[in-house]
Motif scaffolding. Structure first.
Motif, short mmCIF file in Angstrom:
data_model
loop_
_atom_site.label_atom_id
_atom_site.label_comp_id
_atom_site.label_asym_id
_atom_site.label_seq_id
_atom_site.Cartn_x
_atom_site.Cartn_y
_atom_site.Cartn_z
N CYS A 36 29.52 -17.90 44.11
CA CYS A 36 30.30 -17.12 43.17
C CYS A 36 29.45 -16.05 42.51
O CYS A 36 28.25 -16.21 42.32
N ASN A 37 30.10 -14.96 42.17
CA ASN A 37 29.48 -13.89 41.41
C ASN A 37 30.36 -13.66 40.19
O ASN A 37 31.39 -13.00 40.26
N ASN A 38 29.94 -14.22 39.05
CA ASN A 38 30.78 -14.16 37.86
C ASN A 38 30.93 -12.76 37.33
O ASN A 38 31.96 -12.41 36.76
N ASN A 39 29.88 -11.93 37.49
CA ASN A 39 29.96 -10.56 36.98
C ASN A 39 31.05 -9.76 37.67
O ASN A 39 31.64 -8.86 37.10
N LYS A 40 31.30 -10.07 38.92
CA LYS A 40 32.31 -9.35 39.70
C LYS A 40 33.57 -10.18 39.94
O LYS A 40 34.45 -9.76 40.67
N ASN A 41 33.63 -11.37 39.32
CA ASN A 41 34.77 -12.27 39.50
C ASN A 41 35.08 -12.47 40.99
O ASN A 41 36.21 -12.38 41.43
N SER A 42 34.01 -12.73 41.75
CA SER A 42 34.12 -12.84 43.20
C SER A 42 33.75 -14.25 43.65
O SER A 42 32.78 -14.83 43.17
N VAL A 43 34.54 -14.80 44.57
CA VAL A 43 34.27 -16.13 45.13
C VAL A 43 34.22 -16.00 46.66
O VAL A 43 35.16 -15.52 47.27
N ASP A 44 33.11 -16.43 47.23
CA ASP A 44 32.91 -16.33 48.68
C ASP A 44 32.88 -17.73 49.29
O ASP A 44 31.95 -18.49 49.06
#
Length: 323
Positions: A36-44
């Protein structure tokens, strides 16, 4: 006085690391499977061999990547909690069908990738709620037909990929509502150029040559040397009857098996609650050994950060007391 200053700096650094670890732990409510990348609200969640979508994906996720897994079906409520999602990638799975309403709550979605699956048909109205959609990719599936009006609500769509399927025709007026379309891929489909209904596609390509990528590559299935664009009324003389699959079965006439299956799994039993605690929706999705190790290592790292932070605080108090 240098001792306390250095200790304070160390405390700040360790606190930052601890906050980062804590945020990552919050994001990994799926049992540690996804990154996850919380800064970009991204979940891979790509390439994890998943056969079900992990539960508890953060509700504020904007980008969700599920590419390269083993998803063969989706519950109709799969994405109902992700109203802020703008990008969804389901490429490279084993999806054979899409349940009605599966995308209905994704009102902010701008990009939807469904490439390289095994879709043979689309349910009626499956994209109707995606009024902000800009890109829709369906290439390299097994689509044999399109339901009437399937793209009618996508007035803002800019790119549509239908190449490398089994399409023989499109419904009359299929692309008429796509007023914002810039790119359409139609190549590598076995277009049936003997039937009169191919003339709609011919005329649309003729009027929109600048939008159709490889217009000459949209060739007739039985005459690969001849493009759809070159078909004449004489060529398409047959008044063919479209197969039943051309028009999707109305939603109200049947209850999809996936919906029944989902209803069964809504019954709350201890075993299911335990599975959801682990972050999975199906009984056969208990974490694998590497996933458990990943989760354990994450928690150990968090505990180490806490221990170092505590040591740094004691170190600061020690020097302040001496001063």
């Amino acid at each position: 006085m240098m001792g306390p200053v250095l200790a304070a700096c160390l405390l700040i650094i360790l606190s930052t690391a601890w906050i980062s670890q804590a945020n990552e732990a919050l994001c990994k409510k799926d049992g540690g499977v996804c990154s996850c990348n919380n800064n970009k609200n991204s979940v891979d969640c790509s390439n994890k061999k998943l056969t079900a979508i992990p539960s508890n994906i953060p509700a504020d996720t904007k980008k969700l990547v599920l590419q390269g897994n083993k998803l063969s079906s989706l519950p109709n409520t799969a994405f109902h909690g992700l109203k802020e999602l703008t990008y969804l990638d389901l490429d490279g799975n084993q999806l054979q069908t899409l349940p009605p309403g599966v995308f209905d709550h994704l009102v902010a979605l701008g990009t939807l990738h469904l490439n390289n699956n095994q879709l043979q048909s689309l349910p009626n109205g499956v994209f109707d709620k995606l009024t902000l959609l800009k890109e829709l990719s369906l290439y390299k599936n097994q689509l044999q037909s399109l339901p009437n009006g399937v793209f009618d609500k996508l007035t803002g769509l800019k790119e549509l990929g239908l190449q490398i399927n089994q399409l023989r025709r499109v419904p009359e007026g299929a692309f008429d509502s796509l007023s914002s379309l810039n790119i359409l891929y139609l190549n590598t489909n076995p277009w049936d150029c003997s039937c009169k209904d191919i003339l709609y596609l011919r005329d649309w390509i003729d009027d929109n040559k600048d939008k159709v990528t490889g217009a000459q590559d949209a060739a007739c299935g039985d005459q690969q040397s001849k493009a759809v664009l070159e078909i004449t009324e004489k060529d398409a003389a047959s008044d063919c009857v479209s197969p039943n699959t051309t028009t999707a079965i109305p939603i109200g006439t049947m209850t999809p098996a996936s919906v029944i299956y989902d209803d069964i799994h809504e019954i709350k039993v201890p075993q299911e609650n335990f599975q959801k605690f682990l972050g999975y929706q199906e009984p056969d999705h208990l974490p694998t050994q590497p996933q458990c190790l990943m989760s354990i290592s994450g928690y150990l790292g968090l505990m180490m950060s806490l221990m170092l932070t505590s040591a740094a605080i004691l170190y600061v108090f020690h020097f302040l007391k001496k001063a």
